[in-house]
Design a protein around this motif. Structure first.
Motif, PDB file in Angstrom:
ATOM      1  N   TYR A   1      19.270 -13.414 -26.383  1.00 16.13           N
ATOM      2  CA  TYR A   1      19.297 -14.017 -27.820  1.00 16.13           C
ATOM      3  C   TYR A   1      17.862 -13.695 -28.549  1.00 16.13           C
ATOM      4  N   GLU A   2      17.897 -12.773 -29.650  1.00 17.65           N
ATOM      5  CA  GLU A   2      16.857 -12.307 -30.382  1.00 17.65           C
ATOM      6  C   GLU A   2      16.943 -12.659 -31.883  1.00 17.65           C
ATOM      7  N   GLU A   3      15.844 -13.297 -32.189  1.00 21.16           N
ATOM      8  CA  GLU A   3      15.451 -13.383 -33.726  1.00 21.16           C
ATOM      9  C   GLU A   3      14.587 -12.244 -34.370  1.00 21.16           C
TER      10      GLU A   3
ATOM     11  N   THR B   1      12.471 -10.886 -37.922  1.00 23.31           N
ATOM     12  CA  THR B   1      12.016 -10.956 -39.196  1.00 23.31           C
ATOM     13  C   THR B   1      11.298  -9.611 -39.480  1.00 23.31           C
TER      14      THR B   1
ATOM     15  N   HIS C   1      15.706 -11.993 -42.378  1.00 25.00           N
ATOM     16  CA  HIS C   1      16.009 -12.583 -41.119  1.00 25.00           C
ATOM     17  C   HIS C   1      17.280 -12.195 -40.444  1.00 25.00           C
TER      18      HIS C   1
ATOM     19  N   LYS D   1      19.590 -13.172 -36.473  1.00 28.38           N
ATOM     20  CA  LYS D   1      19.537 -13.555 -35.162  1.00 28.38           C
ATOM     21  C   LYS D   1      20.924 -12.685 -34.641  1.00 28.38           C
TER      22      LYS D   1
ATOM     23  N   SER E   1      22.560 -11.574 -30.763  1.00 30.27           N
ATOM     24  CA  SER E   1      22.776 -11.924 -29.271  1.00 30.27           C
ATOM     25  C   SER E   1      23.558 -10.663 -28.594  1.00 30.27           C
TER      26      SER E   1
ATOM     27  N   THR F   1      11.425 -13.152 -31.925  1.00 32.90           N
ATOM     28  CA  THR F   1      11.267 -14.222 -31.493  1.00 32.90           C
ATOM     29  C   THR F   1      12.612 -14.285 -30.282  1.00 32.90           C
TER      30      THR F   1
END
Length: 460
Positions: free
Chosen positions: A206-208, A210, A328, A330, A332, A365
């Motif tokens: 799982y990556e976030e 920006t 942004h 998110k 996966s 993140t």
């Protein structure tokens, strides 16, 4: 009469008493996530400890920073040894006004089509399923005075609240938990009357991300056309993650992805899971995964990339004409086979950085990743379990994978070096985690008989 026949006979003869014991456990409000039910969790754990001790297990409550673990051992020198996992905690019952009967007052009910069901919180997830295994052990003890294999039971009380203390407990107790294979009864059957063995679980990354551009949000009338828009940049990156055939475009992404054996694919093909059956109930009709793969492969045995959230700029009511300073997302990835979470994460970040233009920056993140789990299709334990289930149900079980991730199975592999067979007897309509949870009485009865057969098979 063989020992197996005697044990099956004992399981059937003891059904009424088995239900009495299950109801006693179901009456205990062991909601792990709510501190108000801390005493209920301990009561449920101690009920299981006493019941297993009465069966001849060396049973104890092992303390953790949260709710206790029930650890019970019944060795059999010279025989294979299995580790059985389940959980005694349950989900909260809210909304209470949606329950047709009180959640902690279990009862037998009859459906409109004449089926008998067990009603109550935890009846399917997971107290009822745990007790199928316990009652199978009880039947063997009643019939022969012993068990066909050595058994360790690990029944935790925090599965419904994240199992946060289980990895530490496994590390501390790994010598006590040595076994030849792990068994879990917390999954579903393929359908009514058709058992299933879940032999693989997809891993997860799982990556976030920006994307930043200007130092502040900009008026699109003044800066539009000249200033870089992070939402445009992010949208282009997300769009580039898949090609027109539904394949993920990260370099090296498919390294370590195995091909499913032809005979298993043919078994899956015969299950009739097509687009209409799977997507129709949710209002869709066209599969979006790899074009050359069946739906059942897309959802369980192939890796995926999904955007789980994407935002930036103004999202409130009405109009506000801005070019946002940030965007942004998110994202996966579900992994299979020998895909390396660290390598996939590195490839994803490199992929994004290569597409970030001048005047923009990117920040990542990352969240904890997990590897996929796969029991070899030629595993002796898998073969024996498959035959035992077919003997009980009169139809070959479906050997399937799960598209999701079950952390405890990964912990068993990482910490204990154990492959895990997930054999459950719940049905998709059992309403787990919802009001009016139920468990088919026949699933409970034949679940116990199935474990009687599986224990015999694994002991051969």
């Amino acid at each position: 009469m063989s020992d197996l026949d005697r044990a099956l006979e004992a399981a059937d003869a003891g059904l009424d008493k088995s239900l009495e014991r299950l109801f006693a456990l179901l009456k205990i409000p062991s909601i792990s996530t709510d501190p108000a039910y801390r005493h209920g969790c301990r009561e449920a754990a101690d009920w299981l400890r006493r019941d297993l001790a009465a069966l001849g297990f060396a049973a104890a409550l092992r303390e953790t920073p949260g709710h206790p673990v029930v650890l019970a051992k019944h060795p059999k020198p010279g025989a294979p040894h299995v580790l059985f996992y389940g959980h005694y905690d349950v989900q909260p019952v809210d909304p209470l006004d949606k329950w047709e009967t009180p959640p902690f007052e279990p009862k037998i009910a009859v459906t409109k089509d004449g089926k008998k069901i067990i009603l109550g919180r935890g009846s399917s997830d997971d107290k009822g399923q745990v007790m199928t295994f316990v009652e199978a052990c009880r039947a063997w003890k009643a019939a022969t005075g012993t068990l066909p294999v050595g058994v360790t039971m690990l029944i935790e009380g925090e599965e419904e609240s994240g199992s946060i203390n289980l990895p530490g407990f496994l590390e501390e107790a790994k010598d006590e938990l040595a076994a030849d294979a792990a068994l879990v009864c917390d999954t579903t059957m393929w359908g009514e009357g058709r058992p299933a063995i879940t032999s693989s679980l997809r891993g997860l990354i799982y990556e976030e991300i920006t994307i930043r551009a200007a130092s502040r949000d900009l008026h699109s009338g003044m800066y539009g056309g000249a200033a870089r828009n992070p939402l445009h940049v992010l949208s282009a990156i997300v769009a580039a993650l898949h090609d027109e055939d539904g394949r993920v475009t990260l370099p090296g992404f498919y390294d370590g992805v195995p091909e499913t054996p032809a005979d298993v694919r043919e078994q899956w093909r015969g299950l009739g899971l097509d687009a209409e059956a799977f997507l129709g109930p949710i209002g869709l009709s066209t599969p979006a995964g790899e074009r050359d793969r069946m739906i059942i492969e897309q959802i369980q045995s192939r890796p995926t990339c999904d955007v789980n959230g994407m935002w930036g700029g103004y999202t409130g009511a009405g109009a506000k004409t801005v070019i946002p300073a940030e965007a942004h997302a998110k994202i996966s990835f579900r992994l299979v086979g020998e895909q390396d979470p660290a390598a996939v994460r590195q490839a994803f970040r490199a992929f994004v950085r290569e597409r970030v233009p001048a005047d923009c920056s990117v920040e990542f993140t990352g969240h904890k990743g997990s590897r996929a789990i796969q029991v070899p299709f030629d595993s002796p334990a898998l073969t024996k379990t498959r035959r035992a289930l077919e003997d009980e149900w009169g139809v070959a079980p479906v050997t399937i994978g799960s598209g999701g991730s079950i952390p405890v199975v990964g912990d068993f592999k990482k910490t204990l070096g154990l492959d895990t067979l997930l054999v459950g007897f719940a049905l998709d309509d059992d309403r787990i985690h919802s009001p009016n949870e139920k468990y088919d009485l026949e699933s409970f009865r034949k679940g116990a008989r199935s474990w009687v057969r599986i224990l015999a098979a694994l002991g051969q």
